[in-house]
Design an enzyme around this catalytic site. Structure first.
Site, PDB file in Angstrom:
ATOM      1  N   GLU A  42      29.915  45.185  32.686  1.00 31.02           N
ATOM      2  CA  GLU A  42      30.923  44.873  33.369  1.00 31.02           C
ATOM      3  C   GLU A  42      31.216  45.457  34.709  1.00 31.02           C
ATOM      4  OE1 GLU A  42      33.344  42.553  33.112  1.00 31.02           O
ATOM      5  OE2 GLU A  42      32.376  41.723  31.078  1.00 31.02           O
ATOM      6  N   TYR A 125      41.096  45.508  34.153  1.00 35.44           N
ATOM      7  CA  TYR A 125      40.332  44.444  33.924  1.00 35.44           C
ATOM      8  C   TYR A 125      39.298  44.875  33.189  1.00 35.44           C
ATOM      9  CZ  TYR A 125      36.692  41.173  33.978  1.00 35.44           C
ATOM     10  OH  TYR A 125      35.619  40.452  33.524  1.00 35.44           O
ATOM     11  N   ASP A 143      39.539  37.488  34.777  1.00 30.57           N
ATOM     12  CA  ASP A 143      38.790  37.589  36.239  1.00 30.57           C
ATOM     13  C   ASP A 143      39.106  36.325  37.135  1.00 30.57           C
ATOM     14  OD1 ASP A 143      37.553  35.624  35.170  1.00 30.57           O
ATOM     15  OD2 ASP A 143      35.406  36.484  34.980  1.00 30.57           O
TER      16      ASP A 143
END
Ligand code: SF4
Length: 361
Positions: A42, A125, A143
């Site tokens: 990520e 996020y 996203d």
């Protein structure tokens, strides 16, 4: 639970079970996700494509198979392994985060969004993505792919970026209570492989019957976008000095700020005015203009004039500089913009315009 919710999540999860992407950091069906692999991927995927991340992810996992291994690595080795992936503050935060997880959490990542948010480099996020994907927590993950899917599904007329605020609420309306991690990954996969920015494959889409943009036959017209401001242009000059033994002069950028801690060639600051021929020779060597390179950063475009010179064997590095031999240069933590400058300079030198450009004893 609303009708649209049960229908959409069931269709999406059914599609995901058949068409999920096989990604090196992703657990296979029935496997438990590895939080370290999820976190690493990520962070790498922030503003970077899956295709670009794969090789870097494999390299990091081979070098440092767990968070404690990464925490014990020398900082320079981490920056070196990251070189070329861009957005270098991520590498510094990655390293700081690994050290914090190792030192303060016994090598175990927190499993909730609030705990994850307290780690360096983990924003809203990334925290949501790790909580959902690694720990199956009901976090809403948004996203760029998810934004596009939702904007089309609901035919959102509000232009981006303003529409961003509405997206988490819209995703929450269709998110299931069960399998939140799979749902988050299904939305991402749908955006990446079916609901693509151009020419979305609506005929293959499990949500085509629910999609407002598709019903209008206008999928590609969404998301709506506000007119973009042009990127400002900055200019600068970079000085590529090669010694007769093939070593090249580099220095390290300050630890904070753009490309912090990375290596670079000597050069001017980057500003608004046109770069000129350096007035002072570098290490007593006059430099020749070898052309310009262009590079685009998130907030500005850069035009960099490349100047080249050849220094005699035995030339000492100036303060703050070091000579890197060819093998060291290949492995050095040089960002892409410096690699472009290097390529331009070497091409110029290969033309034999400068006297003494030949490497040799
Ligand atoms: Fe995207 Fe087409 Fe599916 Fe709508 S139907 S979500 S536009 S791929």
């Amino acid at each position: 639970m609303s009708k649209s919710k049960t229908e959409i999540d069931a269709k999406l999860l059914g599609w995901y079970d058949r068409h999920r992407r096989d990604l090196p950091w992703r657990a296979r069906p029935g496997e438990k996700p590895d939080p370290y692999a999820v976190w690493l991927s990520e962070v790498m995927l922030q503003q970077t494509t899956v295709a670009a991340v794969r090789a870097y992810f494999d390299k990091f996992i081979k070098l440092w198979p767990g968070v404690n291994n990464l925490a014990q690595a020398p900082a320079e080795a981490v920056m070196q392994a990251w070189a070329g992936l861009g957005y270098y503050s991520r590498a510094r935060n990655l390293y700081a985060c690994a050290r914090k997880v190792a030192a303060e959490h016994g090598g175990i990542f927190p499993s909730d969004e609030a705990g994850l948010r307290r780690l360096p480099g983990v924003g809203p996020y990334t925290a949501a993505a790790i909580a959902a994907i690694a720990f199956d927590r009901p976090a809403i993950v948004v996203d760029g792919n998810v934004e596009r899917v939702m904007a089309r599904l609901r035919a959102l007329e509000t232009p981006f970026p303003e529409a961003k605020k509405a997206i988490p609420g819209l995703v929450a309306e269709i998110a299931p209570r069960k399998r939140p991690g799979d749902f988050a990954q299904a939305m991402m996969d749908l955006g990446a492989t079916v609901c693509t920015p151009r020419r979305p494959a609506c005929v293959l889409c499990p949500l085509s019957g629910d999609c407002a943009a598709r019903k209008r036959d206008a999928a590609e017209n969404f998301p709506r976008r506000a007119a973009r401001k042009p990127r400002p242009l900055r200019r600068g000059a970079v000085f590529y000095l090669r010694r007769a033994d093939g070593a090249v002069l580099t220095r390290t950028r300050p630890p904070r700020g753009l490309l912090g801690g990375m290596e670079e060639f000597f050069g001017t600051d980057w500003g608004e005015t046109l770069a000129e021929q350096p007035s002072e020779p570098l290490c007593g060597v006059d430099l020749a203009f070898a052309g310009e390179i262009d590079h685009v950063f998130t907030h500005f475009a850069l035009k960099l004039a490349v100047f080249v010179g050849v220094a005699p064997r035995g030339t000492q590095a100036p303060r703050g500089g070091r000579w890197r031999g060819p093998e060291e240069m290949a492995a050095a933590a040089l960002p892409s913009v410096m690699r472009k400058a290097e390529a331009r300079a070497e091409k110029f030198l290969a033309r034999g315009v400068l006297p003494d450009a030949r490497i040799g004893p």
